[in-house]
Enzyme design. Structure first.
Site, PDB file in Angstrom:
ATOM      1  N   GLY A 221       0.807  -1.204   0.000  1.00  0.00           N
ATOM      2  CA  GLY A 221       0.000   0.000   0.000  1.00  0.00           C
ATOM      3  C   GLY A 221       0.840   1.253   0.000  1.00  0.00           C
ATOM      4  O   GLY A 221       0.581   2.196  -0.753  1.00  0.00           O
ATOM      5  N   ALA A 222       1.880   1.254   0.842  1.00  0.00           N
ATOM      6  CA  ALA A 222       2.758   2.420   0.950  1.00  0.00           C
ATOM      7  C   ALA A 222       3.992   2.002   1.734  1.00  0.00           C
ATOM      8  O   ALA A 222       4.039   0.935   2.336  1.00  0.00           O
ATOM      9  CB  ALA A 222       2.041   3.580   1.635  1.00  0.00           C
ATOM     10  N   MET A 223       5.007   2.874   1.727  1.00  0.00           N
ATOM     11  CA  MET A 223       6.236   2.597   2.460  1.00  0.00           C
ATOM     12  C   MET A 223       6.768   3.881   3.063  1.00  0.00           C
ATOM     13  O   MET A 223       6.870   4.912   2.398  1.00  0.00           O
ATOM     14  CB  MET A 223       7.292   1.965   1.536  1.00  0.00           C
ATOM     15  CG  MET A 223       8.609   1.647   2.225  1.00  0.00           C
ATOM     16  SD  MET A 223       8.391   0.492   3.608  1.00  0.00           S
ATOM     17  CE  MET A 223       9.833   0.880   4.588  1.00  0.00           C
ATOM     18  N   GLU A 224       7.163   3.798   4.330  1.00  0.00           N
ATOM     19  CA  GLU A 224       7.465   4.980   5.148  1.00  0.00           C
ATOM     20  C   GLU A 224       8.884   5.504   5.005  1.00  0.00           C
ATOM     21  O   GLU A 224       9.468   6.000   5.988  1.00  0.00           O
ATOM     22  CB  GLU A 224       7.205   4.650   6.619  1.00  0.00           C
ATOM     23  CG  GLU A 224       8.137   3.594   7.237  1.00  0.00           C
ATOM     24  CD  GLU A 224       7.619   2.180   7.166  1.00  0.00           C
ATOM     25  OE1 GLU A 224       8.107   1.320   7.912  1.00  0.00           O
ATOM     26  OE2 GLU A 224       6.716   1.928   6.333  1.00  0.00           O
TER      27      GLU A 224
ATOM     28  N   HIS B 113      -0.960   6.497   8.643  1.00  0.00           N
ATOM     29  CA  HIS B 113      -0.115   5.346   9.002  1.00  0.00           C
ATOM     30  C   HIS B 113       1.348   5.617   8.672  1.00  0.00           C
ATOM     31  O   HIS B 113       2.241   5.425   9.511  1.00  0.00           O
ATOM     32  CB  HIS B 113      -0.620   4.117   8.241  1.00  0.00           C
ATOM     33  CG  HIS B 113       0.119   2.845   8.516  1.00  0.00           C
ATOM     34  ND1 HIS B 113      -0.399   1.826   9.268  1.00  0.00           N
ATOM     35  CD2 HIS B 113       1.358   2.420   8.121  1.00  0.00           C
ATOM     36  CE1 HIS B 113       0.465   0.831   9.326  1.00  0.00           C
ATOM     37  NE2 HIS B 113       1.554   1.169   8.638  1.00  0.00           N
ATOM     38  N   GLU B 114       1.603   6.079   7.448  1.00  0.00           N
ATOM     39  CA  GLU B 114       2.993   6.298   7.039  1.00  0.00           C
ATOM     40  C   GLU B 114       3.609   7.483   7.775  1.00  0.00           C
ATOM     41  O   GLU B 114       4.813   7.481   8.073  1.00  0.00           O
ATOM     42  CB  GLU B 114       3.070   6.507   5.527  1.00  0.00           C
ATOM     43  CG  GLU B 114       2.487   5.377   4.696  1.00  0.00           C
ATOM     44  CD  GLU B 114       3.005   4.010   5.100  1.00  0.00           C
ATOM     45  OE1 GLU B 114       4.177   3.883   5.499  1.00  0.00           O
ATOM     46  OE2 GLU B 114       2.224   3.048   5.019  1.00  0.00           O
TER      47      GLU B 114
ATOM     48  N   GLU C 175       4.594  -1.808  12.800  1.00  0.00           N
ATOM     49  CA  GLU C 175       3.380  -1.807  11.989  1.00  0.00           C
ATOM     50  C   GLU C 175       2.120  -1.731  12.845  1.00  0.00           C
ATOM     51  O   GLU C 175       1.142  -1.064  12.483  1.00  0.00           O
ATOM     52  CB  GLU C 175       3.347  -3.042  11.093  1.00  0.00           C
ATOM     53  CG  GLU C 175       4.475  -3.110  10.082  1.00  0.00           C
ATOM     54  CD  GLU C 175       4.533  -1.894   9.161  1.00  0.00           C
ATOM     55  OE1 GLU C 175       3.543  -1.147   9.066  1.00  0.00           O
ATOM     56  OE2 GLU C 175       5.586  -1.685   8.534  1.00  0.00           O
TER      57      GLU C 175
END
Length: 896
Positions: free
Chosen positions: A307-310, A341-342, A364
């Site tokens: 979904g995404a990466m921080e 979230h990120e 997470e």
């Protein structure tokens, strides 16, 4: 095309290791041998990935490291080149070789302190003998080359089919940063990074820092970035391409949003920046720490595996979050949630980082909980926790009932296992457990503990004990028992309330807690009881009661004297992480009055309990379907509608395989199909409900009448007031046509591709072809997956495997199953966990004892399968066995 699964083989001249080293690599000693002021470390096994044991030993070698990295990007080449200078301070003089992670590339040269130095390279890591590193500080310089990735990991290259523009981005978690440059790729060796990049002149280059200067060099530009703060390499990043850029700021923090040019017209920037700024407004005072980095970029990228990466200061998002039509409120909330979230990770994960991948869950889980808390406290979304219950919580519950469940905190021996743990326990259960912790400790005590943890460990690595001790100190509570019960032991508990009344007043109320035989732990937590009675036309909640329960039974003294309930729900508002069994009184009144219950959240949880009964084979599926169709039409809460729609789709899948007579099966399938069409036509115009019922209809339509309705919607011969088909909705209808070979199904693909030139169209066309119930089509895509996969991007293979065998196409699967199972050995030998994950999508629901046995045989015969394959096969077997039990419940009902 660039190969997506086979890693580039290094030159033999640098790959050959001496006989002694090869022998030593076969075993990995388990202890460090100290001799004077030197450290003796074992040789490293010649395999992909990194073991925890070796990472710990390497941490003893290296006191500090910083990197200076130069990368040359080209839009037309299949590979990139780079030079890295690693400035290393060692703890002590080395006795054994130093290994440097670098998978799948070519090492052109290696120097130590500017002097050419011998080295060994095996395709996984570089080894430098200890005699070439005689001092406590050295600079190692490596010139290298590496192919671009097209499987979404490492440095991924994407060419947009609409305009031919090329974009690149990195994705590293848990162990792919070493596919960008050689270094020590483990989270507890934090470093500072100084980056410069040469790229085409019309590109923008993005990393953790904002560029200091950019120099023109003919058709290229040279980008120079200042030294970064210290952080782990898996959250370092390098993105580049001719991105469209929007700018804003969050209380002085520079914000940028970027997307490829062909997608820019669809990006709703107001939502992106509003949700981002709201998250900043919540997190900074909550943590009592200002955003710890200098800028915040958000980049929308294609072919993304997650979904995404921080990444520090340059977060990547799957560009599927950009809709080509109007988003539903649920889709907007998902976007707001992933943004929050990120951003939460910038503190929890990036500022303070786990020591090793056994702490992945804490990263997470915390971001999962904090994102929802942020939305609930500071956004337009008033039903955040209902969405959490509907999505994250159910993911966690189902994961925790499977045979592959595991403790939240568990040993992670290597990075392959780390990849396997990106699951419903790590995200869902961990986030749910953290959600119930503030009810246990107190909300402010929890917040203070988190803040102190982040302040004291800023820019450092931490362990679970660090986090728990800070929470315990802030609340004045010893959390050792809680930690053991919730974090170190797997399994889901169930609670049930029982009560007696006299003169319409409760005289006794008891909570009973149970656990499975495999995971017998009984836990302590705080829940809330909800009491309901009919008042006129409505079923109203007249009381709530917080309860701390533990052990097998808890007598609730405070309930005595309350009015006798008609419905009693023992986890009101979803405080606790626990499965609920409803008492007989509640079950009876729920069936009679579910639409009269005034609390939407309560109805949502009762609808869920109804499906749980069907899933547990306690309620026959036809009774479940009948109840939903009879009562679901009156439901107006969007989350309850989403829940019922989701489960009708699941039930439709089960019915396609459950061994009942065809007449009975078709009657039930037709009932679901007709209900979805009816609800679609009757839903409020241009509403989220309308889109939800459309999605169900596109999944369950199968009769000639329904398929003709779908075709008329597609070609504009039939319209439903307010329903506007965006390009992706049109592809759903085209996929449906091809699934049943209805009308001009082949032409439908061709005609749509003339209108839609996007990468999404190409992927949807693959799905529509792969789903056709034709032996030659299945053969074609099996050939592509097994023998020709190097000719496809991973995203294309994933789309094909996800659509290759639908539930009604099980005979086509069985005719190919021997071949599919036999290929597991070859897939198992691939280095790419992403490819392994993609292959597992090929297995359909096999609702029979024979299907479950086929999976058992494969697991028994193939003892050396990697954890990801073993987990996927066990879960498929579990789902098949569940489905079989549900079928048996229907057969038993008919006999009865």
């Amino acid at each position: 095309m660039i190969k997506i699964s086979k890693r580039t083989t290094p030159n033999l001249a640098v790959a050959l290791l001496c006989t002694a080293m090869l022998t030593a690599c076969l075993q990995e000693p388990s202890s460090v041998q100290s001799q004077g002021d030197t450290i003796a470390t074992p040789q490293r096994a010649e395999t992909s990935g990194l073991s925890e044991e070796y990472s710990w030993l390497r941490k003893q070698q290296i006191a500090q490291v910083d990197y200076r990295l130069s990368v040359n990007l080209d839009s037309t080449s299949e590979s990139f080149t780079g030079t890295v200078h690693a400035d290393i301070q060692f703890e002590k003089i080395l006795q054994q070789p130093l290994t440097i992670d670098f998978a799948g590339g070519t090492v052109k040269s290696l120097k130590v302190d500017g002097k050419e130095t011998p080295f060994k390279y095996n395709g996984y890591f570089i080894a430098v003998a200890s005699q070439h590193l005689p001092n406590r500080q050295h600079v190692i310089t490596i010139n290298y080359q590496h192919p671009y990735s097209n499987n979404g990991s490492g440095l991924h290259r994407f060419e947009d089919p609409r305009d031919g523009k090329v974009y690149m981005y990195t994705d590293f978690q848990p162990y792919d940063a070493n596919r960008l440059f050689p270094h020590f790729d483990q989270p507890n060796l934090k470093a500072r990074y100084t980056l410069d990049v040469t790229a085409p002149k019309d590109w923008v280059v993005i990393s953790a820092e904002r560029e200091g200067r950019v120099e023109k060099q003919g058709e290229k530009k040279h980008w120079f970035f200042p030294q970064s703060q210290k952080f782990s390499s898996y959250i370092f990043s390098l993105h580049a391409g001719p991105f469209h850029i929007w700018e804003d700021n969050a209380d002085g923090v520079p914000l940028r949003l970027m997307a490829r040019q062909s997608l820019a017209e669809y990006v709703k920037t107001e939502d992106w920046f509003t949700f981002t700024k709201q998250s900043f407004e919540f997190f900074q005072p909550y943590f009592e720490i200002d955003y710890p980095f200098k800028k915040y970029d958000q980049i929308l990228v294609p072919d993304y595996n997650a979904g995404a990466m921080e990444n520090v200061g340059s977060v990547t998002f799957n560009d599927s979050y950009v809709s080509r039509g109007e988003k539903t409120q649920a889709q907007r909330m998902r976007l707001a949630n992933v943004i929050a979230h990120e951003l939460a990770h910038q503190w929890f994960g990036n500022l303070v980082t786990m020591d090793w991948w056994d702490g992945l869950w804490l990263n997470e889980s915390f971001a999962t909980y904090m994102a929802n808390l942020s939305l609930a406290e500071n956004s337009e979304f008033t039903n955040t926790w209902e969405n959490f219950y509907l999505g994250t919580k159910q993911w966690a519950y189902y994961s925790d009932q499977r045979p592959t469940t595991h403790a939240i905190q568990l040993p992670v021996e290597n990075t392959d296992e780390a990849f396997t743990n990106f699951d419903g326990i790590t995200y869902g259960k961990g986030g749910s457990v953290l959600k119930q912790l503030p009810y246990y400790l107190g909300k402010e005590e929890f917040r203070k503990g988190v803040s102190r943890y982040l302040k004291e460990l800023s820019f450092q690595n931490s362990t679970l004990d660090d986090f728990i001790s800070h929470l315990g100190k802030a609340a004045g509570v010893n959390l050792e028992t809680w930690q053991q019960q919730w974090l170190y032991r797997a399994g889901l508990n169930t609670i049930e309330a029982s009560f007696q009344c006299d003169d319409d007043r409760i005289t006794n109320l008891t909570l009973t807690q149970t656990a499975s035989e495999e995971y017998p732990t009984l836990r302590e937590q705080r829940t809330q009881l909800g009491f309901y009675r009919m008042d006129g036309e409505g079923m109203k909640r007249y009381a709530t009661l917080p309860v701390l329960y533990r052990g097998a039974t808890t007598k609730v003294e405070d309930a005595q004297g309350l009015p006798c309930p008609q419905i009693l729900y023992p986890n009101e508002s979803d405080w606790a992480f626990v499965k609920v069994n409803l008492d007989s009184v509640t079950l009876k009144n729920m069936a009679l009055h579910i639409n009269a219950i005034e609390q939407p959240f309560a109805r949502l949880m009762l609808w869920q309990s109804l499906f749980d009964s069907a899933y547990d084979a306690k309620l026959p599926l036809d009774e479940y379907i009948s109840f939903v169709i009879s009562n679901g039409a009156a439901e107006q809460d969007i989350n309850a509608i989403r829940l019922n729609s989701r489960y009708l789709s699941y039930v439709y899948s089960y019915l396609n395989q459950i061994p009942i007579d065809d007449q009975r099966r078709e009657k039930l399938l037709k009932a679901i199909e007709e209900f979805s069409w009816q609800q679609l036509q009757q839903a409020s115009t241009a509403s989220d409900q309308q889109k939800t019922w459309f999605e169900l209809f596109a999944e369950v339509a199968h009769s000639k009448v329904a398929l003709n309705n779908a075709k008329q919607l597609l070609v504009g011969e039939h319209e439903i007031d307010g329903l506007k088909l965006d390009p992706d909705m049109r592809w759903e209808l085209i996929r449906l046509q091809n699934r049943y070979l209805f009308a001009d199904y082949e032409q439908a693909i061709t005609q749509e591709l003339r209108k839609d030139h996007s990468d999404r169209a190409k992927l949807n066309a693959i799905a529509a072809e792969a789903i056709r119930p034709l032996p030659e089509v299945k053969e074609k895509w099996l050939q592509n997956l097994i023998h020709n996969r190097d000719e496809f991007k991973l995203s294309e293979l994933r789309k094909a495997t996800s659509n290759l065998f639908t539930d009604e196409q099980l005979p086509l699967f069985y005719s190919n199953s021997e071949r599919i199972f036999s290929e597991l050995d070859k897939i198992n030998n691939e280095d790419s966990p992403e490819l392994i994950s993609t292959y597992t999508r090929i297995f359909p629901l096999m609702c029979s004892k024979e299907g479950a046995q086929q999976i058992s045989d494969a697991l028994e015969k193939k003892q050396q399968l990697k954890p990801m394959l073993v987990k996927a096969l066990k879960n498929h077997r579990y789902t098949s066995e569940r489905c079989t039990k549900m079928g048996q419940a229907m057969l038993d009902q008919k006999k009865g």
